[in-house]
Design a protein around this motif. Sequence first.
Motif, PDB file in Angstrom:
ATOM      1  N   ILE A  92      -2.755  -4.845   6.982  1.00 52.13           N
ATOM      2  CA  ILE A  92      -2.924  -6.018   7.859  1.00 52.13           C
ATOM      3  C   ILE A  92      -3.352  -7.222   7.041  1.00 52.13           C
ATOM      4  N   MET A  93      -4.349  -7.042   6.183  1.00 51.69           N
ATOM      5  CA  MET A  93      -4.867  -8.164   5.394  1.00 51.69           C
ATOM      6  C   MET A  93      -3.807  -8.706   4.441  1.00 51.69           C
ATOM      7  N   VAL A  94      -3.163  -7.803   3.680  1.00 48.04           N
ATOM      8  CA  VAL A  94      -2.147  -8.225   2.719  1.00 48.04           C
ATOM      9  C   VAL A  94      -0.972  -8.904   3.425  1.00 48.04           C
ATOM     10  N   SER A  95      -0.502  -8.310   4.523  1.00 46.15           N
ATOM     11  CA  SER A  95       0.654  -8.858   5.243  1.00 46.15           C
ATOM     12  C   SER A  95       0.329 -10.206   5.861  1.00 46.15           C
ATOM     13  N   PRO A 147       0.804  -1.231   0.000  1.00 37.65           N
ATOM     14  CA  PRO A 147       0.000   0.000   0.000  1.00 37.65           C
ATOM     15  C   PRO A 147       0.834   1.276   0.000  1.00 37.65           C
ATOM     16  N   LEU A 148       1.947   1.284   0.735  1.00 35.90           N
ATOM     17  CA  LEU A 148       2.734   2.511   0.876  1.00 35.90           C
ATOM     18  C   LEU A 148       3.197   3.049  -0.468  1.00 35.90           C
ATOM     19  N   GLN A 149       3.756   2.187  -1.314  1.00 32.03           N
ATOM     20  CA  GLN A 149       4.287   2.668  -2.590  1.00 32.03           C
ATOM     21  C   GLN A 149       3.172   3.159  -3.506  1.00 32.03           C
ATOM     22  N   ILE A 150       1.988   2.542  -3.424  1.00 25.78           N
ATOM     23  CA  ILE A 150       0.857   2.972  -4.254  1.00 25.78           C
ATOM     24  C   ILE A 150       0.347   4.331  -3.782  1.00 25.78           C
ATOM     25  N   SER A 182      -6.916   7.485  -4.011  1.00 25.78           N
ATOM     26  CA  SER A 182      -5.869   7.929  -3.100  1.00 25.78           C
ATOM     27  C   SER A 182      -6.422   8.171  -1.705  1.00 25.78           C
ATOM     28  N   ALA A 183      -7.575   8.847  -1.633  1.00 23.22           N
ATOM     29  CA  ALA A 183      -8.195   9.130  -0.335  1.00 23.22           C
ATOM     30  C   ALA A 183      -8.600   7.840   0.372  1.00 23.22           C
ATOM     31  N   TRP A 184      -9.161   6.885  -0.411  1.00 22.37           N
ATOM     32  CA  TRP A 184      -9.595   5.623   0.197  1.00 22.37           C
ATOM     33  C   TRP A 184      -8.397   4.828   0.726  1.00 22.37           C
ATOM     34  N   LEU A 185      -7.336   4.745  -0.076  1.00 25.66           N
ATOM     35  CA  LEU A 185      -6.150   3.998   0.344  1.00 25.66           C
ATOM     36  C   LEU A 185      -5.490   4.638   1.570  1.00 25.66           C
ATOM     37  N   THR A 186      -5.412   5.972   1.564  1.00 25.41           N
ATOM     38  CA  THR A 186      -4.804   6.663   2.698  1.00 25.41           C
ATOM     39  C   THR A 186      -5.605   6.410   3.975  1.00 25.41           C
ATOM     40  N   GLN A 187      -6.918   6.435   3.842  1.00 27.73           N
ATOM     41  CA  GLN A 187      -7.784   6.244   5.006  1.00 27.73           C
ATOM     42  C   GLN A 187      -7.789   4.797   5.478  1.00 27.73           C
ATOM     43  N   ASN A 188      -7.661   3.858   4.547  1.00 30.00           N
ATOM     44  CA  ASN A 188      -7.781   2.433   4.891  1.00 30.00           C
ATOM     45  C   ASN A 188      -6.463   1.678   4.767  1.00 30.00           C
ATOM     46  N   SER A 189      -5.355   2.404   4.779  1.00 27.94           N
ATOM     47  CA  SER A 189      -4.063   1.734   4.601  1.00 27.94           C
ATOM     48  C   SER A 189      -3.787   0.715   5.708  1.00 27.94           C
TER      49      SER A 189
END
Length: 225
Positions: free
Chosen positions: A205-208, A19-22, A193-200
């Motif tokens: 957690i899910m991806v990791s 998520p961070l790089q995106i 961008s707003a959704w990813l920032t808010q739900n990063s």
Amino acid sequence: METVLISLLPYIIGSAVVPLQIIIGLLLLKSPNQGLFKAIAYVVGMTIARLFQGLVFGFVLSGSSALTADSGKNPIVSTLLLVLGILLLITAYKKWRREEDPDDLPPKGFTMIGSLTPLRAFGFGLGLPLLAAKLWVFTLSALATIAAAQLGWLSSTIVYLLFVLLAESLLLLPILLRIVIPERSKHLLAKLSAWLTQNSRPVTIMVSLIFGLFFLQSGITGLLG
């Protein structure tokens, strides 16, 4: 070559969905001044860093006697998978506990992303794959898998370039959308961008957790099998 690409899919997907790089790429892209150039410079920096890693460590791993394709056991690959699984599970735990992850940007870091110049965005992209531990292990695992397949120099290079391209696909796609449909893409990319920032946090957690358990199991199986 097709078999090796299939073996690389977990590393490709794992690298692509960080998520961070995106988030960084999207924040740069929606910058009011030279957003497109900043995002391109960022991806170019990441690409150069990964090519440098491939050049150096691909040469080292290709000469390693521990990569024994004949026996079907690759202790370097298995060890890297084990390390990657542990790192990802630690990341999931820290995110769940709301603890600081060393691979994350500090909160103030996100606010200054949009103010970066294209040159600094390039430097940001250049540094991220070299400083983020999980991205390092994804790349090293891919390189070790390619080396173990003993494809030869040309085929190995082509496969690694495909790995880099696909690992950066979720960074390249928004840039492509911005070029092809600039006006329509602005609203879509801003919402994403707003959704990813808010739900990063839940996304990380899910991806990791999913990839952490997968790589941990694969590493243990490879070492004990």
